[in-house]
Motif scaffolding. Structure first.
Motif, mmCIF file in Angstrom:
data_model
loop_
_atom_site.group_PDB
_atom_site.id
_atom_site.type_symbol
_atom_site.label_atom_id
_atom_site.label_comp_id
_atom_site.label_asym_id
_atom_site.label_seq_id
_atom_site.Cartn_x
_atom_site.Cartn_y
_atom_site.Cartn_z
ATOM 1 N N GLY A 45 0.499 18.869 -52.107
ATOM 2 C CA GLY A 45 1.168 19.706 -53.642
ATOM 3 C C GLY A 45 1.552 18.455 -54.446
ATOM 4 O O GLY A 45 1.329 18.628 -55.785
ATOM 5 N N ILE A 46 2.526 17.430 -53.976
ATOM 6 C CA ILE A 46 2.840 16.384 -54.817
ATOM 7 C C ILE A 46 1.512 15.600 -55.405
ATOM 8 O O ILE A 46 1.739 15.291 -56.494
ATOM 9 N N GLY A 47 0.583 15.380 -54.702
ATOM 10 C CA GLY A 47 -0.390 14.648 -55.098
ATOM 11 C C GLY A 47 -1.136 15.447 -56.225
ATOM 12 O O GLY A 47 -1.624 14.674 -56.965
ATOM 13 N N VAL A 48 -1.335 16.764 -56.033
ATOM 14 C CA VAL A 48 -1.981 17.353 -57.094
ATOM 15 C C VAL A 48 -1.303 17.326 -58.342
ATOM 16 O O VAL A 48 -1.878 17.222 -59.561
ATOM 17 N N VAL A 49 -0.076 17.149 -58.472
ATOM 18 C CA VAL A 49 1.034 17.303 -59.560
ATOM 19 C C VAL A 49 0.629 15.972 -60.210
ATOM 20 O O VAL A 49 0.131 15.864 -61.361
ATOM 21 N N LEU A 50 0.632 14.734 -59.527
ATOM 22 C CA LEU A 50 0.722 13.677 -60.231
ATOM 23 C C LEU A 50 -0.929 13.256 -60.599
ATOM 24 O O LEU A 50 -1.210 12.738 -61.649
ATOM 25 N N LEU A 51 -1.944 14.033 -59.724
ATOM 26 C CA LEU A 51 -3.385 13.845 -60.190
ATOM 27 C C LEU A 51 -3.524 14.528 -61.385
ATOM 28 O O LEU A 51 -3.999 13.913 -62.329
ATOM 29 N N VAL A 52 -3.180 15.751 -61.635
ATOM 30 C CA VAL A 52 -3.468 16.482 -63.037
ATOM 31 C C VAL A 52 -2.781 16.026 -63.960
ATOM 32 O O VAL A 52 -3.290 16.011 -65.255
ATOM 33 N N ARG A 53 -1.368 15.791 -63.935
ATOM 34 C CA ARG A 53 -0.591 15.502 -65.131
ATOM 35 C C ARG A 53 -0.688 14.002 -65.450
ATOM 36 O O ARG A 53 -0.522 13.563 -66.700
ATOM 37 N N PHE A 54 -1.110 12.984 -64.733
ATOM 38 C CA PHE A 54 -0.892 11.590 -64.982
ATOM 39 C C PHE A 54 -2.645 10.949 -64.876
ATOM 40 O O PHE A 54 -2.852 10.135 -65.542
ATOM 41 N N ILE A 55 -2.979 11.260 -63.655
ATOM 42 C CA ILE A 55 -4.326 10.234 -63.504
ATOM 43 C C ILE A 55 -5.593 10.837 -64.101
ATOM 44 O O ILE A 55 -6.224 10.416 -64.743
ATOM 45 N N GLN A 56 -5.648 12.477 -63.939
ATOM 46 C CA GLN A 56 -6.861 13.008 -64.797
ATOM 47 C C GLN A 56 -6.943 12.721 -66.006
ATOM 48 O O GLN A 56 -8.167 12.487 -66.621
ATOM 49 N N PRO A 57 -6.077 12.752 -66.913
ATOM 50 C CA PRO A 57 -6.318 12.481 -68.355
ATOM 51 C C PRO A 57 -6.881 11.213 -68.667
ATOM 52 O O PRO A 57 -7.638 11.015 -69.645
ATOM 53 N N LEU A 58 -6.729 10.131 -67.823
ATOM 54 C CA LEU A 58 -7.022 8.925 -68.181
ATOM 55 C C LEU A 58 -8.452 8.967 -67.658
ATOM 56 O O LEU A 58 -9.452 8.466 -68.305
ATOM 57 N N ILE A 59 -9.014 9.444 -66.536
ATOM 58 C CA ILE A 59 -10.275 9.514 -65.959
ATOM 59 C C ILE A 59 -10.861 10.461 -66.885
ATOM 60 O O ILE A 59 -12.341 9.894 -67.250
ATOM 61 N N GLN A 60 -10.559 11.370 -67.504
ATOM 62 C CA GLN A 60 -11.395 12.362 -68.346
ATOM 63 C C GLN A 60 -11.618 11.827 -69.788
ATOM 64 O O GLN A 60 -12.777 11.733 -70.044
#
Length: 259
Positions: free
Chosen positions: A119-134
């Motif tokens: 759950g924590i990982g998903v929050v970090l992923l969606v809010r911080f990592i995914q925008p850069l990857i996208q």
């Protein structure tokens, strides 16, 4: 659909590679030796690609609500981990992780502590990592027009087929070792039944420690008789269990101690 098919494929590949890097680095540090993780031959873990891509699609409408993002992330990741574990067990007769030692676990496939971490990982992923990857994927899509996605399908599709053949061969090998181990124990039991009183203690000791005894007297039971991918699976997944070869699992632990 928040993503195009081409974007989904590239996202899947990207997070498969990221997952492989994470697992390989973490496990190599933890085990004090290089651990080439992943179920396929290549440097990627599809379970991460599938999980993250599914999570990104499932949480797209709640990504701006931290609580809902956290809860949906837990639910989706837990369901995915459970299904992945069940799939490996039923199709390949293998178990790569086991949470039986954790409180509240369900059949050793999932556990509350692990789900909370997801759950924590998903929050970090969606809010911080995914925008850069996208942003990187948007640039790639504009320049390759889906060619990278096609290449990913060809490479990982071929890898999957080769891996299926390799795992089938591994399962056949474990069954052969299983039969030989059972036969070896039966011979020791027969010798013990017919032994003179003075010979019984030594034979009983050999039977009790049959796995060490068989490795000492039968050099064919050695990891170098497995192919590269089979050795990699055994070494990189210390908790790997072949569900229909319990004697092989015991021999595997003894062999790993000698490595």
């Amino acid at each position: 659909m928040p993503f195009t098919v081409s974007e989904i494929i590239v996202l899947f590949f990207t997070y498969s590679v990221v997952g492989w890097l994470w697992e390989t680095c973490y496990c190599s540090i933890k085990d004090h030796h290089f651990a080439y993780r992943g179920f396929l031959f290549g440097p990627y873990c599809p379970v991460y690609g599938f999980a993250v891509t599914t999570i990104l699609i499932a949480t797209y409408d709640v990504q701006h609500n931290l609580i809902l993002l956290f809860l949906v992330g837990i639910i989706v990741a837990t369901i995915f981990e459970y299904v992945a574990s069940l799939f490996l067990e039923k199709v390949f007769h293998m178990k790569l992780w086991d949470y039986s030692h954790l409180w509240g676990n369900l059949q050793g496939r999932v556990a509350p502590q692990i789900s909370f971490f997801w759950g924590i990982g998903v929050v970090l992923l969606v809010r911080f990592i995914q925008p850069l990857i996208q942003r990187v994927i948007n640039w790639e899509e504009a320049h390759t027009h889906g060619m990278l996605a096609l290449l990913v399908v060809l490479v990982m599709g071929t890898d999957t087929i080769l891996t299926i053949f390799s795992v089938r061969h591994f399962h056949t090998t474990t069954q052969q070792w299983e039969r030989r181990a059972v036969e070896y124990q039966e011979r020791l039991k027969q010798r013990l039944d017919k032994a003179l009183p003075g010979e019984r203690p030594a034979l009983a000791q050999r039977l009790a420690n049959w796995h060490a005894d068989i490795l000492q007297h039968h050099p064919e039971f050695h990891l170098h008789h497995l192919n590269w991918n089979e050795r990699r699976l055994v070494k990189s997944f210390p908790k790997l269990k072949v569900l229909d070869a319990k004697h092989f699992n015991e021999l595997k632990q003894e062999l790993l101690k000698k490595e």
